[in-house]
Design an enzyme around this catalytic site. Structure first.
Site, PDB file in Angstrom:
ATOM      1  N   GLU A   1       0.821  -1.211   0.000  1.00 19.54           N
ATOM      2  CA  GLU A   1       0.000   0.000   0.000  1.00 19.54           C
ATOM      3  C   GLU A   1       0.853   1.258   0.000  1.00 19.54           C
ATOM      4  O   GLU A   1       0.541   2.230  -0.696  1.00 19.54           O
ATOM      5  CB  GLU A   1      -0.954  -0.009   1.200  1.00 19.54           C
ATOM      6  CG  GLU A   1      -2.064  -1.043   1.056  1.00 19.54           C
ATOM      7  CD  GLU A   1      -2.982  -1.098   2.266  1.00 19.54           C
ATOM      8  OE1 GLU A   1      -2.813  -0.249   3.177  1.00 19.54           O
ATOM      9  OE2 GLU A   1      -3.859  -1.975   2.311  1.00 19.54           O
TER      10      GLU A   1
ATOM     11  N   HIS B   1     -10.288   1.789  -1.220  1.00 20.40           N
ATOM     12  CA  HIS B   1     -10.767   1.046  -0.058  1.00 20.40           C
ATOM     13  C   HIS B   1     -12.142   1.567   0.339  1.00 20.40           C
ATOM     14  O   HIS B   1     -12.411   1.839   1.499  1.00 20.40           O
ATOM     15  CB  HIS B   1      -9.795   1.201   1.121  1.00 20.40           C
ATOM     16  CG  HIS B   1      -8.458   0.594   0.886  1.00 20.40           C
ATOM     17  ND1 HIS B   1      -7.559   1.102  -0.018  1.00 20.40           N
ATOM     18  CD2 HIS B   1      -7.862  -0.499   1.428  1.00 20.40           C
ATOM     19  CE1 HIS B   1      -6.473   0.357  -0.008  1.00 20.40           C
ATOM     20  NE2 HIS B   1      -6.629  -0.615   0.854  1.00 20.40           N
TER      21      HIS B   1
END
Length: 289
Positions: free
Chosen positions: A158, A191
């Protein structure tokens, strides 16, 4: 003559606007590819099942491994002279401070939860040190798929995709401050099922750490630490027998964090200017001591 200069200026502004759109679309595509790789596997098993985790490891590592190609293509298109690895925060200069200082700053922010954890833990400090130094402990951790996901793979991939690859493309057109607070938006889009991430102060903070330090390792370690600690259990702290001491630690941690934020992210500790700072034409306190 003035008319020709005006035409040239207008053409440069149009080119800059086109570059910004290219950067934003590239970041959005990166975000979609990352989250898409998580759902490319069809399964009725829960997300914490080892088989599901291993499949997602495979796909997300492929996407993360290919993501620097976006920065390479952007670098070639814009004729940027900074080395690719340096732009991604992979360099030796200032490496040790980049490991220690951002993690220390994050631990200060979590002073309250750390105090609460130490009070509730049945282990003494020496017991904790003994466990950490025990190879069996790390063998057990490395064999746990959920631990690997939360502490290693998720932070590394990430931060590589949403910090190291996006910030270099956003800084030239958006400026340092806007780019720092834009990256969490792409993280939130990717997300969307975890919308709470948009509200977490840590995302902007990690972008600032990457920008000031110019290292990938700092945000990765801080991200891993945040995953380990989780969201502060304030409701539990309010009901704790030692709530006065714990709540004081929460307040002290936040105050110390803001006091130490700029001193500990001073670029002079990490090599001035950091590679990402060379991409902006506007001066910023994040780039120079």
């Amino acid at each position: 003559m003035a008319e020709e200069e005006g035409i040239v200026t207008e053409q440069m502004e149009e080119a800059s606007g086109g570059l910004c759109w290219l950067s934003v679309l590239s970041c959005l595509l990166l975000a979609c590819c990352y989250v898409g790789s998580l759902y490319v596997w069809r399964s009725d098993l829960p997300r914490d099942h080892p088989a599901v985790i291993k499949r997602r490891f495979t796909s997300v590592l492929v996407v993360s491994g290919l993501s620097p190609l976006f920065v390479w293509a952007w670098r070639e298109f814009t004729a940027t002279v900074s080395p690719l690895l340096a732009l991604l925060g992979i360099r030796l200069e200032g490496f040790i401070p980049a490991i220690v200082l951002p993690l220390l700053l994050t631990m200060v922010l979590f002073l309250g939860p750390l105090m609460q954890l130490s009070m509730d833990s049945p282990w003494s400090f020496t017991d904790g040190v003994r466990v950490v130094l025990d190879p069996c402990f790390w063998t057990l951790c490395l064999s746990d798929m959920r631990w690997l996901r939360n502490q290693v793979v998720a932070p590394l991939t990430e931060e590589l995709v949403f910090r190291a690859c996006m910030l270099p493309m956003l800084v030239p057109c958006a400026g340092p401050s806007t780019a720092i607070f834009t990256c969490p938006l792409f993280f939130g889009v990717a997300h969307f099922h975890h919308v709470i991430e948009l509200l977490r102060f840590r995302q902007g903070t990690l972008s600032g750490i990457f920008f000031s330090a110019g290292h990938l390792i700092g945000p990765v370690l801080c991200h891993s630490f945040c995953n380990y600690m989780g969201f502060p259990a304030i409701s539990t702290a309010l009901e704790h027998p030692q709530r006065l001491a714990i709540l004081s630690s929460y307040l002290m941690g936040v105050l110390l964090f803001f006091m130490l934020l700029f001193p500990l992210t001073n670029p002079s500790y990490y090599g001035v200017p950091t590679p990402v700072c060379t991409l902006t034409s506007s001066p910023s306190s994040l780039c120079f001591s």
